[in-house]
Design a protein around this motif. Sequence first.
Motif, PDB file in Angstrom:
ATOM      1  N   VAL A   4      12.380   0.741 -13.960  1.00 23.62           N
ATOM      2  CA  VAL A   4      11.973   1.568 -12.830  1.00 23.62           C
ATOM      3  C   VAL A   4      10.458   1.741 -12.891  1.00 23.62           C
ATOM      4  O   VAL A   4       9.909   2.065 -13.940  1.00 23.62           O
ATOM      5  CB  VAL A   4      12.661   2.955 -12.874  1.00 23.62           C
ATOM      6  N   ARG A   5       9.803   1.521 -11.772  1.00 22.43           N
ATOM      7  CA  ARG A   5       8.357   1.737 -11.661  1.00 22.43           C
ATOM      8  C   ARG A   5       8.124   2.911 -10.720  1.00 22.43           C
ATOM      9  O   ARG A   5       8.726   2.969  -9.655  1.00 22.43           O
ATOM     10  CB  ARG A   5       7.648   0.510 -11.078  1.00 22.43           C
ATOM     11  N   VAL A   6       7.287   3.840 -11.143  1.00 21.19           N
ATOM     12  CA  VAL A   6       6.899   4.960 -10.288  1.00 21.19           C
ATOM     13  C   VAL A   6       5.427   4.739  -9.958  1.00 21.19           C
ATOM     14  O   VAL A   6       4.580   4.740 -10.852  1.00 21.19           O
ATOM     15  CB  VAL A   6       7.110   6.320 -10.998  1.00 21.19           C
ATOM     16  N   TRP A   7       5.140   4.497  -8.688  1.00 27.70           N
ATOM     17  CA  TRP A   7       3.782   4.175  -8.261  1.00 27.70           C
ATOM     18  C   TRP A   7       3.101   5.416  -7.701  1.00 27.70           C
ATOM     19  O   TRP A   7       3.634   6.085  -6.805  1.00 27.70           O
ATOM     20  CB  TRP A   7       3.811   3.054  -7.244  1.00 27.70           C
ATOM     21  N   VAL A   8       1.923   5.722  -8.236  1.00 26.68           N
ATOM     22  CA  VAL A   8       1.231   6.971  -7.936  1.00 26.68           C
ATOM     23  C   VAL A   8      -0.199   6.720  -7.457  1.00 26.68           C
ATOM     24  O   VAL A   8      -0.759   5.646  -7.666  1.00 26.68           O
ATOM     25  CB  VAL A   8       1.212   7.894  -9.181  1.00 26.68           C
ATOM     26  N   PHE A   9      -0.782   7.745  -6.839  1.00 29.42           N
ATOM     27  CA  PHE A   9      -2.175   7.707  -6.375  1.00 29.42           C
ATOM     28  C   PHE A   9      -2.650   9.141  -6.240  1.00 29.42           C
ATOM     29  O   PHE A   9      -1.838  10.080  -6.234  1.00 29.42           O
ATOM     30  CB  PHE A   9      -2.303   6.932  -5.051  1.00 29.42           C
ATOM     31  N   TRP A  44      11.260   3.336 -17.663  1.00 30.07           N
ATOM     32  CA  TRP A  44      10.319   3.504 -16.561  1.00 30.07           C
ATOM     33  C   TRP A  44       8.882   3.435 -17.021  1.00 30.07           C
ATOM     34  O   TRP A  44       8.566   3.639 -18.183  1.00 30.07           O
ATOM     35  CB  TRP A  44      10.561   4.813 -15.813  1.00 30.07           C
ATOM     36  N   ARG A  45       8.060   3.142 -16.039  1.00 25.70           N
ATOM     37  CA  ARG A  45       6.602   3.134 -16.191  1.00 25.70           C
ATOM     38  C   ARG A  45       6.021   3.864 -14.993  1.00 25.70           C
ATOM     39  O   ARG A  45       6.532   3.742 -13.891  1.00 25.70           O
ATOM     40  CB  ARG A  45       6.041   1.706 -16.188  1.00 25.70           C
ATOM     41  N   ILE A  46       4.932   4.576 -15.233  1.00 27.13           N
ATOM     42  CA  ILE A  46       4.173   5.189 -14.146  1.00 27.13           C
ATOM     43  C   ILE A  46       2.921   4.331 -13.977  1.00 27.13           C
ATOM     44  O   ILE A  46       2.201   4.082 -14.955  1.00 27.13           O
ATOM     45  CB  ILE A  46       3.805   6.648 -14.467  1.00 27.13           C
ATOM     46  N   GLU A  47       2.695   3.857 -12.766  1.00 25.12           N
ATOM     47  CA  GLU A  47       1.584   2.942 -12.515  1.00 25.12           C
ATOM     48  C   GLU A  47       0.744   3.420 -11.329  1.00 25.12           C
ATOM     49  O   GLU A  47       1.290   3.908 -10.341  1.00 25.12           O
ATOM     50  CB  GLU A  47       2.119   1.537 -12.229  1.00 25.12           C
ATOM     51  N   SER A  48      -0.569   3.263 -11.461  1.00 20.29           N
ATOM     52  CA  SER A  48      -1.481   3.599 -10.367  1.00 20.29           C
ATOM     53  C   SER A  48      -2.178   2.328  -9.903  1.00 20.29           C
ATOM     54  O   SER A  48      -2.138   1.301 -10.578  1.00 20.29           O
ATOM     55  CB  SER A  48      -2.518   4.634 -10.819  1.00 20.29           C
ATOM     56  N   VAL A  49      -2.824   2.408  -8.758  1.00 21.88           N
ATOM     57  CA  VAL A  49      -3.487   1.239  -8.184  1.00 21.88           C
ATOM     58  C   VAL A  49      -4.496   0.641  -9.161  1.00 21.88           C
ATOM     59  O   VAL A  49      -4.550  -0.567  -9.349  1.00 21.88           O
ATOM     60  CB  VAL A  49      -4.158   1.598  -6.837  1.00 21.88           C
ATOM     61  N   ASP A  50      -5.282   1.495  -9.826  1.00 22.93           N
ATOM     62  CA  ASP A  50      -6.340   0.989 -10.705  1.00 22.93           C
ATOM     63  C   ASP A  50      -6.032   1.156 -12.194  1.00 22.93           C
ATOM     64  O   ASP A  50      -6.875   0.859 -13.044  1.00 22.93           O
ATOM     65  CB  ASP A  50      -7.675   1.659 -10.377  1.00 22.93           C
ATOM     66  N   GLY A  51      -4.843   1.653 -12.517  1.00 21.30           N
ATOM     67  CA  GLY A  51      -4.481   1.823 -13.922  1.00 21.30           C
ATOM     68  C   GLY A  51      -5.027   3.090 -14.559  1.00 21.30           C
ATOM     69  O   GLY A  51      -4.851   3.314 -15.752  1.00 21.30           O
ATOM     70  N   ARG A  52      -5.666   3.932 -13.758  1.00 19.10           N
ATOM     71  CA  ARG A  52      -6.214   5.196 -14.270  1.00 19.10           C
ATOM     72  C   ARG A  52      -5.328   6.363 -13.890  1.00 19.10           C
ATOM     73  O   ARG A  52      -4.580   6.302 -12.920  1.00 19.10           O
ATOM     74  CB  ARG A  52      -7.610   5.428 -13.705  1.00 19.10           C
ATOM     75  N   ALA A  53      -5.453   7.438 -14.647  1.00 21.03           N
ATOM     76  CA  ALA A  53      -4.717   8.669 -14.346  1.00 21.03           C
ATOM     77  C   ALA A  53      -5.017   9.104 -12.914  1.00 21.03           C
ATOM     78  O   ALA A  53      -6.084   8.794 -12.366  1.00 21.03           O
ATOM     79  CB  ALA A  53      -5.117   9.766 -15.328  1.00 21.03           C
ATOM     80  N   VAL A  54      -4.084   9.819 -12.318  1.00 21.05           N
ATOM     81  CA  VAL A  54      -4.277  10.328 -10.962  1.00 21.05           C
ATOM     82  C   VAL A  54      -4.214  11.852 -10.987  1.00 21.05           C
ATOM     83  O   VAL A  54      -3.671  12.444 -11.917  1.00 21.05           O
ATOM     84  CB  VAL A  54      -3.234   9.763  -9.968  1.00 21.05           C
ATOM     85  N   THR A  55      -4.777  12.457  -9.957  1.00 17.33           N
ATOM     86  CA  THR A  55      -4.760  13.912  -9.825  1.00 17.33           C
ATOM     87  C   THR A  55      -3.887  14.280  -8.642  1.00 17.33           C
ATOM     88  O   THR A  55      -4.089  13.785  -7.532  1.00 17.33           O
ATOM     89  CB  THR A  55      -6.186  14.458  -9.632  1.00 17.33           C
ATOM     90  N   THR A  56      -2.912  15.150  -8.886  1.00 15.38           N
ATOM     91  CA  THR A  56      -2.014  15.576  -7.818  1.00 15.38           C
ATOM     92  C   THR A  56      -2.725  16.579  -6.921  1.00 15.38           C
ATOM     93  O   THR A  56      -3.804  17.090  -7.257  1.00 15.38           O
ATOM     94  CB  THR A  56      -0.747  16.236  -8.394  1.00 15.38           C
TER      95      THR A  56
END
Length: 147
Positions: A4-9, A44-56
């Motif tokens: 499972v991939r969770v894609w974040v921004f 699962w993995r949490i992934e962002s567009v640039d591989g950096r942490a994101v701020t909610t």
Amino acid sequence: MKDVRVWVFDGILASSVAGVIDVLTTANLVLGRQGAPAGQRLRWRIESVDGRAVTTVSGQVIAVDGAIAARARADVVVAAAPFVGDMTDFSVRDRRLEPLLAGLRQQHGRGAIIASYCTGSFLLAEAGLLDGRIATTHWAKARAFRE
């Protein structure tokens, strides 16, 4: 094992990550109690567009496991939901989100289950994955979603 991939921004609802991970953790607990071998559980993995942490939107920082890997095999991809007070202020056509949208299309083409909730439905629609399908979103965003 199901991947499972969770894609974040930046600007997502923290619950769109925490809630998903809580459900996956509970599913693994239930599978374990039923005697399912480790190979049948969820990873699962949490992934962002640039591989950096994101701020909610609430200011929480979400650590990620890496960049969105659209070419990597996934059984399920969950697109995190953006928090938007007014949908006219949020554009899913934001160029920074194009790798996420393209990745959703790629994963769908490979047969992955694509999911989201609430305002995440706008992302799925923009990726072209809801054409001819029924979808839901937050009631306060329904008019904007129809448009």
